[in-house]
Design a protein around this motif. Structure first.
Motif, PDB file in Angstrom:
ATOM      1  N   MET A 296      11.603  11.512  64.237  1.00 40.81           N
ATOM      2  CA  MET A 296      12.061  10.426  65.098  1.00 40.81           C
ATOM      3  C   MET A 296      11.154  10.384  66.328  1.00 40.81           C
ATOM      4  O   MET A 296      10.968  11.384  66.997  1.00 40.81           O
ATOM      5  N   ALA A 297      10.580   9.237  66.629  1.00 39.47           N
ATOM      6  CA  ALA A 297       9.648   9.088  67.749  1.00 39.47           C
ATOM      7  C   ALA A 297      10.288   8.292  68.874  1.00 39.47           C
ATOM      8  O   ALA A 297      11.142   7.443  68.644  1.00 39.47           O
ATOM      9  N   LEU A 298       9.862   8.581  70.068  1.00 36.95           N
ATOM     10  CA  LEU A 298      10.279   7.805  71.235  1.00 36.95           C
ATOM     11  C   LEU A 298       9.766   6.382  71.073  1.00 36.95           C
ATOM     12  O   LEU A 298       8.598   6.172  70.723  1.00 36.95           O
ATOM     13  N   LYS A 299      10.622   5.390  71.299  1.00 34.27           N
ATOM     14  CA  LYS A 299      10.221   3.998  71.148  1.00 34.27           C
ATOM     15  C   LYS A 299       9.689   3.397  72.448  1.00 34.27           C
ATOM     16  O   LYS A 299       8.696   2.684  72.449  1.00 34.27           O
ATOM     17  N   ARG A 300      10.381   3.651  73.570  1.00 33.43           N
ATOM     18  CA  ARG A 300       9.968   3.085  74.852  1.00 33.43           C
ATOM     19  C   ARG A 300      10.865   3.645  75.951  1.00 33.43           C
ATOM     20  O   ARG A 300      11.902   4.231  75.671  1.00 33.43           O
ATOM     21  N   MET A 301      10.463   3.429  77.185  1.00 31.20           N
ATOM     22  CA  MET A 301      11.352   3.683  78.303  1.00 31.20           C
ATOM     23  C   MET A 301      12.097   2.379  78.549  1.00 31.20           C
ATOM     24  O   MET A 301      11.474   1.326  78.706  1.00 31.20           O
ATOM     25  N   ASP A 302      13.414   2.410  78.579  1.00 38.22           N
ATOM     26  CA  ASP A 302      14.205   1.192  78.688  1.00 38.22           C
ATOM     27  C   ASP A 302      14.291   0.680  80.120  1.00 38.22           C
ATOM     28  O   ASP A 302      14.047  -0.488  80.375  1.00 38.22           O
ATOM     29  N   ASN A 303      14.674   1.545  81.061  1.00 39.56           N
ATOM     30  CA  ASN A 303      14.758   1.109  82.451  1.00 39.56           C
ATOM     31  C   ASN A 303      14.812   2.304  83.384  1.00 39.56           C
ATOM     32  O   ASN A 303      15.012   3.430  82.960  1.00 39.56           O
ATOM     33  N   ILE A 304      14.630   2.011  84.661  1.00 42.90           N
ATOM     34  CA  ILE A 304      14.841   2.976  85.733  1.00 42.90           C
ATOM     35  C   ILE A 304      16.033   2.463  86.516  1.00 42.90           C
ATOM     36  O   ILE A 304      16.135   1.262  86.792  1.00 42.90           O
TER      37      ILE A 304
END
Length: 145
Positions: free
Chosen positions: A1-9
């Motif tokens: 399973m890979a990280l897809k993106r950073m969603d928000n801060i």
């Protein structure tokens, strides 16, 4: 399973309207506002009886988001807004802009104050830190081509 993106801060603020206005002036778009409460929310955050107003701001390219939160309950427990840049924890959000000087001038009308000077890093960037609404530390970077 890979990280897809950073969603928000996420940033907690006292005055949601002032924060929205500031980040709109910077160039983010208001994606939406909502109230978050209920048992499910407390199970996620570990804060029972939470009642929070949020605003989701989106960068113009659509790739990044900033979630502004105003806690109605429970009360905020610590204040890091005026911490120096070498403090542990949340430090700052950095935004790339077309023109640091022009952006800084526009944001002064929203109460922004420079922390130090606008400096040039090699032939790559012009950079500065500012304090925005409620003392939030924001970085501005202008790419030099």
């Amino acid at each position: 399973m890979a990280l897809k993106r950073m969603d928000n801060i996420g940033i907690v603020v006292e005055d949601l309207g002032v924060a929205i206005d500031f980040f709109r002036e910077l160039g983010l778009e208001l994606e939406g506002r909502a109230t978050i409460e209920g048992e499910w929310a407390g199970r996620v955050t570990g804060l029972s009886d939470q009642h929070v107003e949020i605003a989701m701001m989106r960068t113009p390219d659509g790739h990044n988001r900033l979630e502004l939160s105003r806690f109605i309950s429970p009360a905020v427990v610590q204040d890091h807004r005026n911490a120096p840049v070498n403090a542990f924890g949340y430090l700052r959000a950095m935004f790339t802009v077309d023109d640091v000087d022009e952006t800084l001038e526009r944001l002064r009308s929203c109460g922004a104050q420079p922390v130090g000077e606008v400096v040039q890093y090699r032939d790559a960037y012009r950079l500065c830190y500012i304090r925005g609404p409620e003392g939030l530390l924001i970085g501005l970077a202008q790419e030099l081509n």
